[in-house]
Design an enzyme around this catalytic site. Structure first.
Site, short mmCIF file in Angstrom:
data_model
loop_
_atom_site.label_atom_id
_atom_site.label_comp_id
_atom_site.label_asym_id
_atom_site.label_seq_id
_atom_site.Cartn_x
_atom_site.Cartn_y
_atom_site.Cartn_z
N ILE A 175 0.88 -1.18 0.00
CA ILE A 175 0.00 0.00 0.00
C ILE A 175 0.91 1.22 0.00
CG2 ILE A 175 -0.23 -0.03 2.53
CD1 ILE A 175 -3.10 1.12 2.13
N GLU B 260 2.55 -7.69 6.70
CA GLU B 260 3.88 -7.58 7.32
C GLU B 260 4.35 -6.16 7.17
OE1 GLU B 260 6.22 -10.27 5.06
OE2 GLU B 260 5.22 -12.02 5.87
N TYR C 232 -2.07 1.01 10.62
CA TYR C 232 -2.64 -0.33 10.78
C TYR C 232 -3.27 -0.50 12.17
CZ TYR C 232 0.17 -1.40 6.63
OH TYR C 232 0.74 -1.40 5.37
C1 LIG Z 1 1.54 4.28 5.11
C2 LIG Z 1 0.92 5.28 4.10
C3 LIG Z 1 0.25 4.48 2.99
C4 LIG Z 1 -0.13 6.14 4.82
O1 LIG Z 1 -0.73 6.96 3.85
P1 LIG Z 1 -1.34 8.41 4.25
O2 LIG Z 1 -2.23 8.84 3.13
O3 LIG Z 1 -0.28 9.34 4.66
O4 LIG Z 1 -2.20 8.01 5.52
P2 LIG Z 1 -3.41 8.82 6.18
O5 LIG Z 1 -3.28 10.27 5.88
O6 LIG Z 1 -4.67 8.15 5.83
O7 LIG Z 1 -3.09 8.59 7.72
C5 LIG Z 1 -3.87 7.74 8.49
C6 LIG Z 1 -3.26 7.65 9.88
O8 LIG Z 1 -2.02 6.94 9.82
C7 LIG Z 1 -1.13 7.51 10.78
N1 LIG Z 1 0.01 8.09 10.07
C8 LIG Z 1 0.15 8.31 8.75
N2 LIG Z 1 1.36 8.81 8.48
C9 LIG Z 1 1.99 8.94 9.68
C10 LIG Z 1 3.28 9.38 10.06
N3 LIG Z 1 4.15 9.83 9.15
N4 LIG Z 1 3.62 9.33 11.36
C11 LIG Z 1 2.73 8.87 12.29
N5 LIG Z 1 1.48 8.44 11.98
C12 LIG Z 1 1.13 8.46 10.69
C13 LIG Z 1 -1.91 8.57 11.52
O9 LIG Z 1 -2.57 7.98 12.62
C14 LIG Z 1 -2.91 8.99 10.47
O10 LIG Z 1 -4.06 9.59 10.99
P3 LIG Z 1 -4.04 11.18 11.32
O11 LIG Z 1 -3.47 11.86 10.11
O12 LIG Z 1 -5.49 11.47 11.56
O13 LIG Z 1 -3.17 11.33 12.52
C15 LIG Z 1 2.00 6.24 3.55
O14 LIG Z 1 2.74 6.78 4.62
C16 LIG Z 1 2.95 5.59 2.57
O15 LIG Z 1 2.68 5.52 1.38
N6 LIG Z 1 4.09 5.13 3.08
C17 LIG Z 1 5.12 4.53 2.21
C18 LIG Z 1 4.74 3.13 1.78
C19 LIG Z 1 4.59 2.23 2.97
O16 LIG Z 1 5.37 2.27 3.91
N7 LIG Z 1 3.58 1.33 2.91
C20 LIG Z 1 3.33 0.37 3.95
C21 LIG Z 1 4.14 -0.85 3.74
S1 LIG Z 1 3.81 -2.08 5.00
#
Ligand SMILES: CC(C)(COP(=O)(O)OP(=O)(O)OC[C@H]1O[C@@H](n2cnc3c(N)ncnc32)[C@H](O)[C@@H]1OP(=O)(O)O)[C@@H](O)C(=O)NCCC(=O)NCCS
Length: 159
Positions: free
Chosen positions: A74, A108, A120
């Site tokens: 994701i 994972e 998650y």
């Molecule tokens: C993980 C990922 C998909 C989250 O996407 P996103 O659009 O930023 O997520 P959201 O805005 O929906 O955030 C949802 C919640 O996740 C948590 N979160 C997201 N990014 C965060 C960060 N950098 N630090 C701490 N919490 C975080 C928060 O609880 C957030 O809710 P809030 O904004 O109301 O506090 C994104 O960071 C990403 O693409 N990461 C790189 C790829 C990756 O690591 N994938 C997972 C592999 S297992």
């Protein structure tokens, strides 16, 4: 910004690989995305893409074996993170997996991946175990956290 979700097609593979390369140190290849997105007999995986104004800004890849789904990948475009897209994509993927008969979703995650771990946990995943030294990490290795969420009787509605 309003986003929409749709099933990914093989034609999305290049875009998904580019997003993955921008956020992951060990990204999937375009061929891996193409394989995951191509509907064929024996292919147990599928992907959802998130779009904003017809631009692909994120994706989730899931495999489904019998009643068990696995979130394989994701990601959200770095310019569009922290706006709720990751959470919405995850919920949309869980809802589709549930509609196709999944009773549980596994995943994972790298121990150091705080953003994903918080997402998650906030979405109802709990820790099942640790796979020691699973991921390459520079010259060393990093643990994988094994997490799961029951999909029995829960409503995973798209935000
Ligand atoms: C993980 C990922 C998909 C989250 O996407 P996103 O659009 O930023 O997520 P959201 O805005 O929906 O955030 C949802 C919640 O996740 C948590 N979160 C997201 N990014 C965060 C960060 N950098 N630090 C701490 N919490 C975080 C928060 O609880 C957030 O809710 P809030 O904004 O109301 O506090 C994104 O960071 C990403 O693409 N990461 C790189 C790829 C990756 O690591 N994938 C997972 C592999 S297992």
């Amino acid at each position: 910004m309003t986003h929409t979700f749709r099933p990914a097609a093989a034609a999305d593979a290049q875009t998904l690989a580019a997003i993955d390369a921008s956020v992951n140190i060990h990204p999937w290849s375009e061929a891996q995305f193409a394989a995951a997105c191509t509907a064929s007999e024996g292919n147990l995986s599928w992907a959802l893409v998130a779009e904003e104004k017809a631009v692909v800004v994120g994706f989730a890849v899931v495999s489904l074996v019998l009643d068990e789904a696995t979130l394989l990948s994701i990601a959200v475009d770095p310019q569009r993170q922290r706006r709720g897209l990751g959470r919405a994509l995850l919920l949309a993927a869980l809802a589709r997996a549930q509609s196709e008969g999944a009773l549980r979703c596994l995943l994972e995650v790298r121990e150091s991946n705080t953003a994903a771990r918080v997402l998650y946990t906030a979405s109802g995943f709990t820790l099942d175990g640790v796979r020691k030294n699973y991921y390459p990490c520079g010259d060393t290795r990093e643990d994988a956290l094994l997490m799961s969420k029951s999909l029995k009787g829960t409503a995973n509605e798209c935000a």
